[in-house]
Design a protein around this motif. Structure first.
Motif, PDB file in Angstrom:
ATOM      1  N   CYS A 190       0.842  -1.207   0.000  1.00  0.00           N
ATOM      2  CA  CYS A 190       0.000   0.000   0.000  1.00  0.00           C
ATOM      3  C   CYS A 190       0.871   1.248   0.000  1.00  0.00           C
ATOM      4  CB  CYS A 190      -0.920  -0.007   1.216  1.00  0.00           C
ATOM      5  SG  CYS A 190      -1.812   1.546   1.485  1.00  0.00           S
ATOM      6  N   LEU A 191       1.882   1.250   0.846  1.00  0.00           N
ATOM      7  CA  LEU A 191       2.792   2.392   0.923  1.00  0.00           C
ATOM      8  C   LEU A 191       3.512   2.598  -0.405  1.00  0.00           C
ATOM      9  CD1 LEU A 191       4.061   4.521   2.845  1.00  0.00           C
ATOM     10  CD2 LEU A 191       5.828   2.829   3.363  1.00  0.00           C
ATOM     11  N   ALA A 192       4.028   1.510  -0.978  1.00  0.00           N
ATOM     12  CA  ALA A 192       4.757   1.594  -2.243  1.00  0.00           C
ATOM     13  C   ALA A 192       3.865   2.097  -3.366  1.00  0.00           C
ATOM     14  CB  ALA A 192       5.324   0.219  -2.599  1.00  0.00           C
ATOM     15  N   HIS A 193       2.651   1.596  -3.404  1.00  0.00           N
ATOM     16  CA  HIS A 193       1.727   1.989  -4.469  1.00  0.00           C
ATOM     17  C   HIS A 193       1.394   3.479  -4.399  1.00  0.00           C
ATOM     18  CE1 HIS A 193      -1.678   1.841  -7.228  1.00  0.00           C
ATOM     19  NE2 HIS A 193      -2.416   2.428  -6.295  1.00  0.00           N
ATOM     20  N   ALA A 194       1.199   3.984  -3.196  1.00  0.00           N
ATOM     21  CA  ALA A 194       0.771   5.375  -3.043  1.00  0.00           C
ATOM     22  C   ALA A 194       1.881   6.369  -3.350  1.00  0.00           C
ATOM     23  CB  ALA A 194       0.251   5.606  -1.631  1.00  0.00           C
ATOM     24  N   LEU A 195       3.118   6.071  -2.954  1.00  0.00           N
ATOM     25  CA  LEU A 195       4.183   7.070  -3.023  1.00  0.00           C
ATOM     26  C   LEU A 195       4.803   7.225  -4.409  1.00  0.00           C
ATOM     27  CD1 LEU A 195       6.074   6.589   0.361  1.00  0.00           C
ATOM     28  CD2 LEU A 195       4.207   8.137  -0.217  1.00  0.00           C
ATOM     29  N   ARG A 196       4.514   6.297  -5.302  1.00  0.00           N
ATOM     30  CA  ARG A 196       5.007   6.403  -6.695  1.00  0.00           C
ATOM     31  C   ARG A 196       6.534   6.544  -6.745  1.00  0.00           C
ATOM     32  NH1 ARG A 196       0.027   5.759  -6.838  1.00  0.00           N
ATOM     33  NH2 ARG A 196      -1.401   6.850  -8.245  1.00  0.00           N
ATOM     34  N   LEU A 197       7.233   5.709  -5.995  1.00  0.00           N
ATOM     35  CA  LEU A 197       8.692   5.781  -5.950  1.00  0.00           C
ATOM     36  C   LEU A 197       9.300   4.961  -7.084  1.00  0.00           C
ATOM     37  CD1 LEU A 197       9.189   5.471  -2.096  1.00  0.00           C
ATOM     38  CD2 LEU A 197       8.932   7.525  -3.484  1.00  0.00           C
ATOM     39  N   SER A 198      10.622   5.057  -7.236  1.00  0.00           N
ATOM     40  CA  SER A 198      11.314   4.330  -8.299  1.00  0.00           C
ATOM     41  C   SER A 198      12.639   3.803  -7.768  1.00  0.00           C
ATOM     42  CB  SER A 198      11.566   5.244  -9.502  1.00  0.00           C
ATOM     43  OG  SER A 198      12.630   6.137  -9.229  1.00  0.00           O
ATOM     44  N   ALA A 199      13.321   3.006  -8.589  1.00  0.00           N
ATOM     45  CA  ALA A 199      14.616   2.431  -8.222  1.00  0.00           C
ATOM     46  C   ALA A 199      15.683   3.495  -8.031  1.00  0.00           C
ATOM     47  CB  ALA A 199      15.054   1.419  -9.270  1.00  0.00           C
ATOM     48  N   ASP A 200      15.428   4.714  -8.491  1.00  0.00           N
ATOM     49  CA  ASP A 200      16.404   5.797  -8.370  1.00  0.00           C
ATOM     50  C   ASP A 200      16.284   6.550  -7.046  1.00  0.00           C
ATOM     51  OD1 ASP A 200      17.456   5.299 -10.910  1.00  0.00           O
ATOM     52  OD2 ASP A 200      15.895   6.505 -11.869  1.00  0.00           O
ATOM     53  N   ASP A 201      15.275   6.238  -6.259  1.00  0.00           N
ATOM     54  CA  ASP A 201      15.083   6.939  -4.993  1.00  0.00           C
ATOM     55  C   ASP A 201      16.027   6.404  -3.917  1.00  0.00           C
ATOM     56  OD1 ASP A 201      12.987   9.021  -5.065  1.00  0.00           O
ATOM     57  OD2 ASP A 201      11.761   7.392  -5.877  1.00  0.00           O
ATOM     58  N   VAL A 202      16.212   7.211  -2.888  1.00  0.00           N
ATOM     59  CA  VAL A 202      16.950   6.809  -1.686  1.00  0.00           C
ATOM     60  C   VAL A 202      16.085   7.190  -0.490  1.00  0.00           C
ATOM     61  CG1 VAL A 202      19.036   7.086  -0.299  1.00  0.00           C
ATOM     62  CG2 VAL A 202      19.185   7.196  -2.809  1.00  0.00           C
ATOM     63  N   GLY A 203      15.674   6.185   0.272  1.00  0.00           N
ATOM     64  CA  GLY A 203      14.803   6.421   1.408  1.00  0.00           C
ATOM     65  C   GLY A 203      15.571   6.570   2.705  1.00  0.00           C
ATOM     66  N   SER A 204      14.856   6.562   3.813  1.00  0.00           N
ATOM     67  CA  SER A 204      15.496   6.727   5.124  1.00  0.00           C
ATOM     68  C   SER A 204      14.588   6.153   6.201  1.00  0.00           C
ATOM     69  CB  SER A 204      15.784   8.196   5.413  1.00  0.00           C
ATOM     70  OG  SER A 204      14.599   8.971   5.313  1.00  0.00           O
ATOM     71  N   MET A 205      15.208   5.542   7.206  1.00  0.00           N
ATOM     72  CA  MET A 205      14.482   5.051   8.380  1.00  0.00           C
ATOM     73  C   MET A 205      15.029   5.760   9.601  1.00  0.00           C
ATOM     74  SD  MET A 205      13.950   0.947   8.020  1.00  0.00           S
ATOM     75  CE  MET A 205      13.855   0.149   6.419  1.00  0.00           C
ATOM     76  N   ALA A 206      14.269   6.730  10.084  1.00  0.00           N
ATOM     77  CA  ALA A 206      14.676   7.496  11.261  1.00  0.00           C
ATOM     78  C   ALA A 206      13.892   7.059  12.492  1.00  0.00           C
ATOM     79  CB  ALA A 206      14.464   8.986  11.008  1.00  0.00           C
ATOM     80  N   PHE A 207      13.169   5.951  12.365  1.00  0.00           N
ATOM     81  CA  PHE A 207      12.320   5.437  13.436  1.00  0.00           C
ATOM     82  C   PHE A 207      12.834   4.057  13.860  1.00  0.00           C
ATOM     83  CE2 PHE A 207      10.538   4.960   9.180  1.00  0.00           C
ATOM     84  CZ  PHE A 207      10.578   3.576   9.022  1.00  0.00           C
ATOM     85  N   PRO A 208      12.394   3.539  15.001  1.00  0.00           N
ATOM     86  CA  PRO A 208      12.859   2.215  15.431  1.00  0.00           C
ATOM     87  C   PRO A 208      12.460   1.126  14.440  1.00  0.00           C
ATOM     88  CG  PRO A 208      11.862   3.396  17.267  1.00  0.00           C
ATOM     89  CD  PRO A 208      11.562   4.196  16.035  1.00  0.00           C
ATOM     90  N   TYR A 209      13.413   0.283  14.073  1.00  0.00           N
ATOM     91  CA  TYR A 209      13.115  -0.831  13.169  1.00  0.00           C
ATOM     92  C   TYR A 209      12.125  -1.790  13.815  1.00  0.00           C
ATOM     93  CZ  TYR A 209      14.044  -4.180   9.419  1.00  0.00           C
ATOM     94  OH  TYR A 209      13.917  -5.007   8.330  1.00  0.00           O
TER      95      TYR A 209
END
Length: 499
Positions: A190-209
């Motif tokens: 659901c998250l992936a579908h909504a955000l319209r991201l691509s293989a060229d993006d770089v994400g971040s996790m600033a929250f607890p895994y």
């Protein structure tokens, strides 16, 4: 969602998803942390070796393994190793202490417990032993290792309960939320579908895994084949160098994170605080419409906000191609397969991303209605375009002289005031009225001091009904928040100001 991502989203288990992505792009990075990088191929290979090491320790399919670890590459490896074995995982937020941790270990009947040792000045190993935890082992730098040839076949059933997540216990014990691989894959899709991201993006996790957002976000990385930067301890401005160094294009976490990034931008007017950043995204807490407009206007990036909870990691999400009005005032739309029903104002849910219930069968029985819809406790409505508007929490409805008042409505108006940095509205016991409306606010540096008459005059000017006006104003240096997505802890405000 791309055709490849759509096909990957049909994976039965998380381990199958890892393997399919490793075959497609084995050399592309998936996790970045400081000078270290882990590729999709290495994720599969190293996780199998860790799985073999765990197997040698006695971990088998169905074994309950709790882990309380910070956001590190090693944590992801351990988690996927457990997924490879088909063990039952019970992630515990690393900031929890004896009460919550002890309850989680007892309720889940954990047979093993992975801890970081001494982390940020606290000895987790000592706490685990004091609690009488079974199978305690440290998994900060060194992970179990072994020969993958000893491993049994990977799990094939993605609908078996293999995850126990914990709601944050405030005035009572936390609830153990039961998830499957498929419910986590559905949430991440659901998250992936909504955000319209691509293989060229770089994400971040600033929250607890260990938060439900951990697998939610990792599934998105596996579906689209792009990396994310991990932050073991997130604080601004210290973390900005890592965002810039790795060229992060997508950041966020929750409403508090948006505000922190905006504050940094205001310290550097005229230049983007993160040059490569194009999108802030998150959820987990209400988003005032005015905050959306300030971020877009001052940071020059898009902001998409969503709605999720431990029981359903992703319910709705704003999309970059939504209108500005919908992005500012709604939580986005649900994906295909998520059914939303509004019953007496309450949001109820049914779909593959919904949890299987709770460890306590009595809590499960209370949480689902007769048609199998999860009662969320959130109030909202659906627009003609299918977007969800949240109007508050059932427990946040203030009943003053028999009239229902939405705390969220007042909070959104207060956020427009230039002398308000953040606000929380609560109901306090009142002998005459039943409850009185109390506004608790943070003020930005240099702002003129607020008074109750000034606040009520402002709210009148914004069109707020007289019976909803606050009768008490409290100005605090900082609103109390939790350590995961920085949600405001209203119960602490009620405890503090009820007298």
């Amino acid at each position: 969602m791309t055709d490849t991502a759509h096909a990957l989203a049909a994976s039965h288990t998380l381990w199958e998803l890892v393997g399919r992505r490793a075959e497609l792009t084995p050399d592309r990075p998936v996790l970045l942390q400081g000078d270290r990088r882990l590729t999709f191929g290495e994720l599969r290979g190293r996780a199998e070796r860790v799985a073999a090491g765990l197997y040698g320790m006695g971990v088998r399919p169905g074994t309950v393994v709790a882990w309380q670890l910070p956001t590190r590459i090693e944590t992801a490896l351990l988690s996927f190793a457990l997924a490879r074995l088909g063990a039952v995982q019970s992630p515990v937020i690393p900031f929890y202490r004896h009460r919550e941790v002890g309850f989680a270990l007892r309720a889940s009947r954990a047979e093993f417990f992975a801890v970081p040792g001494v982390w940020r000045g606290f000895d987790h190993t000592e706490m685990a032993r004091a609690l009488g935890a079974k199978g305690v082992f440290e998994a900060y730098d060194d992970l179990p290792d072994g020969d993958p040839s000893v491993l049994p076949a990977p799990p094939a059933d993605g609908t078996a309960v293999r995850w126990v997540y914990w709601t944050s216990g405030t005035t009572s014990d936390p609830k153990g939320v039961l998830h499957t691989d498929r419910s986590l894959i559905a949430g991440g899709s659901c998250l992936a579908h909504a955000l319209r991201l691509s293989a060229d993006d770089v994400g971040s996790m600033a929250f607890p895994y260990a938060h439900i957002a951990g697998p939610d976000y990792t599934v998105m990385l596996l579906l689209y084949g792009f990396p994310a930067v991990l932050f073991e301890h997130f604080a601004l401005p210290a973390a900005l160098d890592e965002y810039r160094r790795h060229g992060v294009t997508v950041a966020g976490g929750s409403t508090a994170f948006y505000s922190m990034f905006l504050a940094e931008q205001r310290r550097r007017p005229g230049a983007k605080v993160i040059p490569t950043l194009r999108l802030l995204a998150g959820g987990g807490a209400p988003k005032p419409p005015e905050l959306y407009h300030r971020v877009v206007r001052e940071m020059g990036v898009q902001l998409t906000h969503g709605y999720g909870m431990t029981e359903v990691p992703m319910i709705t999400m704003g999309s970059p191609d939504d209108t500005a009005e919908n992005l500012a005032t709604t939580e986005g739309r649900p994906p295909e397969g998520m059914r939303i029903r509004i019953v007496d104002g309450e949001v109820r849910l049914r779909g593959e991303a919904v949890c299987q219930g709770y460890l306590d069968p009595a809590q499960t029985a209370q949480a689902f209605d007769e048609e199998g819809f999860l009662r969320t406790g959130d109030l909202g409505r659906l627009t003609d375009s299918g977007h969800l508007v949240l109007t508050g929490r059932l427990k946040d409805v203030i009943i003053r002289k028999g009239e229902n008042i939405s705390a969220r409505e007042i909070e959104d108006l207060l956020h427009r005031h230039p002398a308000v940095g953040d606000a929380a509205v609560i109901g306090l016991p009142d002998a005459e009225r039943g409850e009185r409306v109390c506004a608790v606010v943070e003020q930005p540096p240099g702002a003129p001091a607020l008074t109750l008459p000034a606040v009520t005059e402002y709210l009148r000017g914004e069109g707020l009904s007289v019976h909803k006006l606050p009768e008490q104003l409290e100005v605090v240096d900082a609103l109390p928040r939790n350590e995961t997505l920085r949600k405001v802890l209203k119960y602490r405000l009620r405890e503090r100001f009820s007298a």
